[in-house]
Design a protein around this motif. Structure first.
Motif, short mmCIF file in Angstrom:
data_model
loop_
_atom_site.label_atom_id
_atom_site.label_comp_id
_atom_site.label_asym_id
_atom_site.label_seq_id
_atom_site.Cartn_x
_atom_site.Cartn_y
_atom_site.Cartn_z
N SER A 1 1.04 3.91 -3.24
CA SER A 1 0.60 5.29 -3.02
C SER A 1 1.77 6.23 -2.76
N ASN A 2 2.99 5.73 -2.90
CA ASN A 2 4.22 6.51 -2.77
C ASN A 2 4.30 7.30 -1.47
N LYS A 3 4.04 6.59 -0.37
CA LYS A 3 4.17 7.20 0.95
C LYS A 3 5.66 7.39 1.29
N ASN A 4 5.92 8.21 2.30
CA ASN A 4 7.31 8.37 2.71
C ASN A 4 7.69 7.33 3.76
N GLU B 1 13.53 6.81 6.87
CA GLU B 1 12.64 7.98 6.93
C GLU B 1 12.87 8.96 5.79
N ASN B 2 14.06 8.94 5.21
CA ASN B 2 14.43 9.93 4.20
C ASN B 2 14.03 9.54 2.77
N TYR B 3 13.44 8.36 2.64
CA TYR B 3 13.00 7.90 1.32
C TYR B 3 11.49 8.07 1.16
N ASN B 4 11.04 8.22 -0.10
CA ASN B 4 9.65 7.85 -0.36
C ASN B 4 9.69 6.40 -0.83
N MET B 5 8.56 5.72 -0.80
CA MET B 5 8.59 4.28 -0.92
C MET B 5 8.92 3.79 -2.33
N THR C 1 0.81 -1.21 0.00
CA THR C 1 0.00 0.00 0.00
C THR C 1 0.85 1.27 0.00
N CYS C 2 1.94 1.25 0.75
CA CYS C 2 2.80 2.43 0.81
C CYS C 2 3.56 2.65 -0.49
N CYS D 1 -4.90 0.42 6.42
CA CYS D 1 -5.75 1.58 6.73
C CYS D 1 -4.90 2.81 6.98
N TYR D 2 -3.83 2.64 7.75
CA TYR D 2 -2.95 3.77 8.02
C TYR D 2 -2.31 4.27 6.73
N ALA D 3 -1.81 3.35 5.93
CA ALA D 3 -1.10 3.72 4.71
C ALA D 3 -2.01 4.43 3.71
N LEU D 4 -3.28 4.06 3.70
CA LEU D 4 -4.22 4.64 2.75
C LEU D 4 -5.00 5.81 3.32
#
Length: 438
Positions: free
Chosen positions: A111-114, A419-423, A107-108, A161-164
């Motif tokens: 959706s390209n989460k960090n 933490e410094n990356y996006n997924m 999911t991350c 749920c958190y990721a989305l």
């Protein structure tokens, strides 16, 4: 309402509120997951599922290809659990990482989460899965359910749920949908089948599916856990009214990591045997008898004639015989022959009432190796990898490299700077580091 408490935790998780120790542990869990899953991707069960799912561009199936968000969660969950080397929690009696991390990852990435959001989704998932496992066990397990598949489904849903970015209403619905799909029977585990691998994969898949449906307005029962006909009523054997839900303790800090690719209930016995063998010069042919006194669940893993590699992983006498003969117990050692059969025939497993009373606070095993002239004994209360007997970072990296000797150890730098990356960038960096996809 338990789902309401879970919802509040999931939607209220923020990086600044999470203890640094929990963040650091999430990184270690991800490191361990990557090493185990990459090696697991080469197994029969992982190859089988990847021959079914179709290629897509949404998220990574480790060791294979990219696929859609649901299929990647399913495939990575299977690969993460198939070696019996994934992390676990002794009080929840489950393996959270193989369910939660595949759901968080798919999911991350899609959706390209960090990196911070990815870490938070892992922590939220572990907390829900483990706290539910602690609440319902050992009663739930005693009724024949595999908590990795059942409680893991709720954890995977929490991560997704958190990721989305689901709101409270959507998260409540997603958990309701998760509960009605939660499944996993120990018969699959103890019969030595690949069904055990499917439990983790389906938990991850179901978690993502439940979150996606809820985000589109699909409703689920908010009372799915503690309702009259809910999860606890249907799937827990015994009265747990006096037990309290422990949510918000950041239980990810209490997970264990595994040294041997066999059921966790065998690890104290293996550790105790190696303690004896490493201290004394004992020839295999000199051994007349090995007595294993341990707690009931471990003693019940007494299959002397396992027919599959999966069954060997569940057999205390055969796994112990392999360890004694080879002086090791790695993935390459899980084979039987006439000599292993001969050694295992000398092994007697007994349930010790005193040791059983201390379970699950301890997972004790007292091993006695008898030769013609001597009797050697060693008792191990908690196997290597428990929070009280932790792996060091170097030991975890040694495990990673032993499983995947062809890759570089530079992955640590990537994990440390998660933490410094996006997924999407992270998965590209990992793929470049050790060719994670074919």
């Amino acid at each position: 309402m338990i789902t309401g408490k879970f919802t509040d935790f999931i939607t209220g998780t923020h990086h600044k509120k999470v203890p640094k120790q929990a963040i650091d542990q999430a990184k270690l869990c991800f490191l361990d997951f990557l090493g185990v899953t990459l090696r697991g991707s080469k197994t029969r069960s992982s190859i089988a599922i990847n021959n079914i799912v179709k290629e897509d561009s949404e998220s990574t199936i480790i060791g294979h290809k990219k696929a859609n968000i649901l299929d990647s969660a399913l495939a990575n969950g299977i690969a993460a659990h198939c070696l019996d080397l994934d992390d676990g929690h002794r009080f929840a009696q489950m393996h959270p990482g193989a369910c939660v991390i595949p759901a968080a990852l798919s999911t991350c990435e899609a959706s390209n989460k960090n990196g911070k959001e990815f870490i938070n989704s892992i922590i939220a998932g572990y907390e829900v899965a483990i706290s539910l496992g602690i609440l319902v066990n050992p009663e739930h397990r005693n009724k024949g359910f595999h908590s990795t598949g059942t409680c893991g489904t709720f954890g995977a849903t929490a991560a997704a749920c958190y990721a989305l970015n689901l709101d409270k209403k959507e998260t409540l619905n997603a958990l309701g949908l998760a509960g009605t799909q939660a499944a996993g029977l120990l018969e699959s585990d103890h019969s030595g089948s690949m069904g055990k691998h499917l439990h983790a994969g389906k938990a991850a898949h179901t978690g993502v599916l439940s979150a996606l449906l809820a985000k589109k307005g699909f409703t689920g029962a908010s009372s799915i856990i503690d309702g009259k006909e809910g999860f606890i009523s249907a799937m827990v054997n015994g009265d747990i009214k006096n037990k309290k839900l422990e949510i918000g303790n950041f239980h990810i800090q209490d997970v264990y990591f595994k040294k041997y690719p066999v059921c966790r209930h065998l690890h104290s016995t293996i550790d105790a045997a190696f303690c004896i063998l490493n201290k004394n010069s004992i020839e295999t042919d000199d051994i007349q008898k090995i007595i294993v006194k341990t707690y009931k669940i471990a003693a019940n893993h007494d299959n002397y004639d396992p027919k599959t590699k999966e069954a060997i992983r569940q057999s205390l006498p055969v796994s112990l015989a392999i360890a004694v003969r080879n002086g090791n117990l790695s993935l390459d050692d899980l084979k039987t022959d006439d000599e292993i059969a001969k050694i295992s025939s000398k092994i007697v497993t007994e349930c010790d009432e005193n040791l059983d009373e201390s379970y699950p606070y301890k997972r004790s095993s007292n091993v006695i190796i008898q030769t013609e002239d001597h009797s050697y004994s060693e008792c191990v209360d908690l196997p290597k990898g428990e929070p009280e007997n932790q792996f060091t970072l170097n030991e975890l990296m040694e495990k990673f490299i032993e499983l995947n000797p062809e890759i570089s150890a530079d992955i640590l730098e990537i994990i440390n700077n998660l933490e410094n990356y996006n997924m999407k960038e992270l998965m590209i960096a990992l793929d470049n580091e050790f060719k994670m996809t074919k």
